[in-house]
Design a protein around this motif. Structure first.
Motif, mmCIF file in Angstrom:
data_model
loop_
_atom_site.group_PDB
_atom_site.id
_atom_site.type_symbol
_atom_site.label_atom_id
_atom_site.label_comp_id
_atom_site.label_asym_id
_atom_site.label_seq_id
_atom_site.Cartn_x
_atom_site.Cartn_y
_atom_site.Cartn_z
ATOM 1 N N ALA A 28 112.697 29.079 -17.380
ATOM 2 C CA ALA A 28 111.739 30.143 -17.682
ATOM 3 C C ALA A 28 110.610 29.605 -18.549
ATOM 4 O O ALA A 28 109.443 29.953 -18.346
ATOM 5 N N GLN A 29 110.929 28.759 -19.516
ATOM 6 C CA GLN A 29 109.896 28.159 -20.365
ATOM 7 C C GLN A 29 108.977 27.256 -19.554
ATOM 8 O O GLN A 29 107.765 27.253 -19.753
ATOM 9 N N ASP A 30 109.546 26.490 -18.619
ATOM 10 C CA ASP A 30 108.722 25.652 -17.737
ATOM 11 C C ASP A 30 107.750 26.507 -16.931
ATOM 12 O O ASP A 30 106.566 26.167 -16.798
ATOM 13 N N LEU A 31 108.240 27.628 -16.397
ATOM 14 C CA LEU A 31 107.362 28.530 -15.645
ATOM 15 C C LEU A 31 106.272 29.115 -16.532
ATOM 16 O O LEU A 31 105.107 29.174 -16.139
ATOM 17 N N ALA A 32 106.654 29.566 -17.719
ATOM 18 C CA ALA A 32 105.675 30.144 -18.645
ATOM 19 C C ALA A 32 104.596 29.118 -18.970
ATOM 20 O O ALA A 32 103.406 29.449 -18.987
ATOM 21 N N THR A 33 104.991 27.884 -19.198
ATOM 22 C CA THR A 33 104.018 26.821 -19.495
ATOM 23 C C THR A 33 103.034 26.662 -18.345
ATOM 24 O O THR A 33 101.823 26.564 -18.559
ATOM 25 N N PHE A 34 103.525 26.653 -17.103
ATOM 26 C CA PHE A 34 102.620 26.569 -15.963
ATOM 27 C C PHE A 34 101.706 27.783 -15.893
ATOM 28 O O PHE A 34 100.491 27.660 -15.729
ATOM 29 N N PHE A 35 102.289 28.979 -16.002
ATOM 30 C CA PHE A 35 101.496 30.191 -15.830
ATOM 31 C C PHE A 35 100.437 30.357 -16.914
ATOM 32 O O PHE A 35 99.415 30.994 -16.677
ATOM 33 N N TYR A 36 100.637 29.789 -18.095
ATOM 34 C CA TYR A 36 99.591 29.848 -19.124
ATOM 35 C C TYR A 36 98.309 29.180 -18.635
ATOM 36 O O TYR A 36 97.217 29.550 -19.055
ATOM 37 N N THR A 37 98.427 28.216 -17.728
ATOM 38 C CA THR A 37 97.235 27.566 -17.182
ATOM 39 C C THR A 37 96.664 28.309 -15.977
ATOM 40 O O THR A 37 95.524 28.080 -15.597
#
Length: 99
Positions: A78-87
């Motif tokens: 979930a953190q990996d996804l959040a990191t991507f989606f922030y961009t």
């Protein structure tokens, strides 16, 4: 159509982004539909599961929400996804759409 009360019927030319990427644990394929509807929140669709949601940057702070909506197994994923989606997700200044 007498049985339905129409709330909106809008057509717009939307910007759509398709992105596939992998992390250490998993591969992801998403479609992101950028729209002016729904407070400007993009519609994010997981191409693998068909699950979708409207997301903004505030939603990305809730890792449990991301886990639930996209059926993600771990907080790390979930953190990996959040990191991507922030961009990929625009920062919005929300205005009241409904009163």
């Amino acid at each position: 159509m007498n049985h339905f009360e129409k709330f909106y019927d809008e057509t717009e030319k939307a910007n759509v982004r398709f992105v596939g990427f992998s992390t250490e644990e998993k591969r992801y394929d998403f479609g992101i539909v950028y729209s002016h509807m729904f407070f400007g929140k993009p519609l994010v669709i997981c191409m693998q599961s068909g699950r979708s949601t409207l997301l903004d940057t505030k939603d990305l702070k809730d890792l449990e929400f991301l886990q639930k909506i996209f059926h993600i197994e771990s907080k790390k994923q979930a953190q990996d996804l959040a990191t991507f989606f922030y961009t990929a997700i625009p920062i919005l200044s929300l205005e009241t759409q409904y009163e």
